[in-house]
Design an enzyme around this catalytic site. Structure first.
Site, mmCIF file in Angstrom:
data_model
loop_
_atom_site.group_PDB
_atom_site.id
_atom_site.type_symbol
_atom_site.label_atom_id
_atom_site.label_comp_id
_atom_site.label_asym_id
_atom_site.label_seq_id
_atom_site.Cartn_x
_atom_site.Cartn_y
_atom_site.Cartn_z
ATOM 1 N NE ARG A 1 11.414 9.057 29.099
ATOM 2 C CZ ARG A 1 11.247 8.532 27.899
ATOM 3 N NH1 ARG A 1 10.116 8.676 27.253
ATOM 4 N NH2 ARG A 1 12.206 7.825 27.349
ATOM 5 C CB THR B 1 -1.289 9.749 30.685
ATOM 6 O OG1 THR B 1 -0.862 10.137 29.382
ATOM 7 C CG2 THR B 1 -1.028 8.266 30.881
ATOM 8 C CE LYS C 1 -3.489 13.746 29.217
ATOM 9 N NZ LYS C 1 -2.750 14.775 28.497
ATOM 10 C CG ASP D 1 -0.454 19.313 29.638
ATOM 11 O OD1 ASP D 1 0.573 18.948 30.254
ATOM 12 O OD2 ASP D 1 -1.109 18.553 28.902
HETATM 13 P P1 NAP Z 1 -3.641 15.545 19.369
HETATM 14 O O1 NAP Z 1 -4.774 15.939 20.244
HETATM 15 O O2 NAP Z 1 -3.677 14.237 18.686
HETATM 16 O O3 NAP Z 1 -3.445 16.722 18.265
HETATM 17 C C1 NAP Z 1 -2.475 16.600 17.270
HETATM 18 C C2 NAP Z 1 -2.393 17.897 16.460
HETATM 19 O O4 NAP Z 1 -1.345 17.736 15.499
HETATM 20 C C3 NAP Z 1 -3.659 18.245 15.686
HETATM 21 O O5 NAP Z 1 -3.822 19.638 15.623
HETATM 22 C C4 NAP Z 1 -3.337 17.676 14.294
HETATM 23 O O6 NAP Z 1 -4.047 18.330 13.235
HETATM 24 C C5 NAP Z 1 -1.872 17.986 14.187
HETATM 25 N N1 NAP Z 1 -1.207 17.122 13.206
HETATM 26 C C6 NAP Z 1 -0.916 15.815 13.342
HETATM 27 N N2 NAP Z 1 -0.300 15.353 12.219
HETATM 28 C C7 NAP Z 1 -0.225 16.423 11.364
HETATM 29 C C8 NAP Z 1 0.290 16.592 10.056
HETATM 30 N N3 NAP Z 1 0.834 15.572 9.370
HETATM 31 N N4 NAP Z 1 0.219 17.827 9.490
HETATM 32 C C9 NAP Z 1 -0.333 18.865 10.162
HETATM 33 N N5 NAP Z 1 -0.847 18.760 11.416
HETATM 34 C C10 NAP Z 1 -0.798 17.549 12.008
HETATM 35 O O7 NAP Z 1 -2.265 15.543 20.178
HETATM 36 P P2 NAP Z 1 -1.884 16.420 21.475
HETATM 37 O O8 NAP Z 1 -2.256 15.678 22.708
HETATM 38 O O9 NAP Z 1 -2.422 17.781 21.289
HETATM 39 O O10 NAP Z 1 -0.276 16.403 21.403
HETATM 40 C C11 NAP Z 1 0.407 17.086 20.375
HETATM 41 C C12 NAP Z 1 1.932 17.069 20.625
HETATM 42 O O11 NAP Z 1 2.219 17.759 21.837
HETATM 43 C C13 NAP Z 1 2.511 15.675 20.788
HETATM 44 O O12 NAP Z 1 3.762 15.655 20.140
HETATM 45 C C14 NAP Z 1 2.702 15.531 22.297
HETATM 46 O O13 NAP Z 1 3.755 14.647 22.634
HETATM 47 C C15 NAP Z 1 3.061 16.957 22.662
HETATM 48 N N6 NAP Z 1 2.771 17.287 24.072
HETATM 49 C C16 NAP Z 1 3.832 17.664 24.853
HETATM 50 C C17 NAP Z 1 3.610 18.020 26.165
HETATM 51 C C18 NAP Z 1 4.790 18.447 27.013
HETATM 52 O O14 NAP Z 1 4.655 18.490 28.247
HETATM 53 N N7 NAP Z 1 5.900 18.805 26.421
HETATM 54 C C19 NAP Z 1 2.316 17.979 26.720
HETATM 55 C C20 NAP Z 1 1.257 17.599 25.883
HETATM 56 C C21 NAP Z 1 1.498 17.252 24.558
HETATM 57 P P3 NAP Z 1 -5.515 17.826 12.765
HETATM 58 O O15 NAP Z 1 -6.493 18.433 13.741
HETATM 59 O O16 NAP Z 1 -5.651 18.375 11.399
HETATM 60 O O17 NAP Z 1 -5.504 16.325 12.814
#
Ligand code: NAP
Length: 284
Positions: A25, A71, A75, A110
């Site tokens: 976006r 992205t 990164k 972020d």
């Molecule tokens: P990431 O590095 O892949 O980390 C994912 C996290 O979610 C890990 O802590 C993982 O735990 C946990 N997780 C995944 N599936 C799970 C489950 N079934 N049960 C429990 N924990 C689970 O991803 P990320 O980059 O941090 O992004 C995470 C979220 O934030 C995404 O939805 C992304 O779209 C959102 N986000 C939003 C923004 C925004 O501007 N709004 C910015 C950045 C990210 P484990 O370590 O145990 O695998």
């Protein structure tokens, strides 16, 4: 190092580099600001595969760009190929690149995206003594850095894989305490702030099962997930009368700094911009 192909009269342009990058976006957001601020400039998507990323970034100005968003999956490479600020270094990833003279600098927006969105949605919530952060991935690093920087006394970092939370806590110092998923119910009654940084609750992912009724009545709940916009966690928090900060707000606020660095004016996150991006998310 400006290239001969970038003429001084050409409108400045930035890009988003990803692989794949088609569903971002960011163009919608930056085009809105360029249009409403009357700035002549551009923002385009550049799909660059990992093996071409280094060459592309090191010749960013030659490609005609004054800077870029970065992205997945680039990164960490972006951090290594630039001169990072404290935020990018602490998060271990860069999402915004710009030139400071001839030097390619980087940051991670972020952090301010999260904090500025909290300030806008729930002013004063950084006065909370204790926060519970769910997740220990890339987004959690930015959130924890922001909370520690704001002086939250205790940040409980809860993750499915406890070792990941422990590693992150070690990096961020004594105010960050790793905890297992089973500990959540015991932590919520003292938490002035609850932040979901996991992908739980996102379309296509399992639900986040958690009782917001355990939180104090003045607690604030933030969810980084923005598809759907109104996550079940946010719905439950609102139904209980708690203040909330949503993932779309963070997405919009994190875009502010890059725009300012590239185009020289600090843009506003307006309700009109929010409605524009909301409509786009709803169509998808
Ligand atoms: P990431 O590095 O892949 O980390 C994912 C996290 O979610 C890990 O802590 C993982 O735990 C946990 N997780 C995944 N599936 C799970 C489950 N079934 N049960 C429990 N924990 C689970 O991803 P990320 O980059 O941090 O992004 C995470 C979220 O934030 C995404 O939805 C992304 O779209 C959102 N986000 C939003 C923004 C925004 O501007 N709004 C910015 C950045 C990210 P484990 O370590 O145990 O695998």
């Amino acid at each position: 190092m400006r290239s001969e192909t970038t003429s001084e009269t050409k409108a400045p342009a930035a890009c988003l580099i990803g692989w794949p990058a088609a569903h971002s976006r960011s163009p919608l957001i930056h085009h809105y600001w360029l249009r409403t601020l009357g700035i002549e400039g551009g923002y385009v998507i550049e799909a660059v595969p990992p093996d071409e990323f280094g060459d592309f970034v090191l010749r960013l100005s030659t490609h005609g760009f004054v800077g870029a968003n970065v992205t997945r999956p680039h990164k960490e490479r972006a951090l290594a190929l630039s001169v990072p600020d404290d935020r990018a270094r602490a998060v271990g990833a860069a999402n915004t690149l710009w030139y400071d003279g001839t030097e390619l600098r980087s940051t991670n927006t972020d952090v301010e995206g999260f904090v500025d969105n909290l300030d806008a949605a729930a002013p004063g919530c950084d006065k909370a003594e204790e926060a519970v952060v769910l997740g220990a991935g890339g987004a959690a690093r930015a959130v924890v850095f922001g909370l520690v920087e704001r002086g939250i006394r205790r940040v409980h970092l809860v993750n499915r894989t406890l070792a990941r939370a422990s590693a992150l806590a070690d990096q961020f110092g004594a105010s960050v305490h790793p905890a297992s998923w089973a500990a959540i119910a015991g932590l919520l009654p003292q938490a002035g702030l609850l932040v979901n940084t996991t992908s739980l609750g996102m379309h296509g992912q399992p639900a986040l099962v958690l009782d917001v009724g355990l939180l104090p009545q003045n607690a604030v709940v933030a969810d980084l997930v923005y598809v759907p916009l109104q996550t079940p966690l946010l719905s439950a928090a609102r139904a209980r009368g708690l203040k909330t900060a949503d993932g779309l707000g963070m997405l919009l606020h994190q875009a502010v700094r890059g725009f300012e660095l590239w185009f020289g004016q600090r843009p506003q996150v307006t309700s009109e911009l929010r409605a524009l991006v909301e409509a786009d998310l709803t169509r998808a």
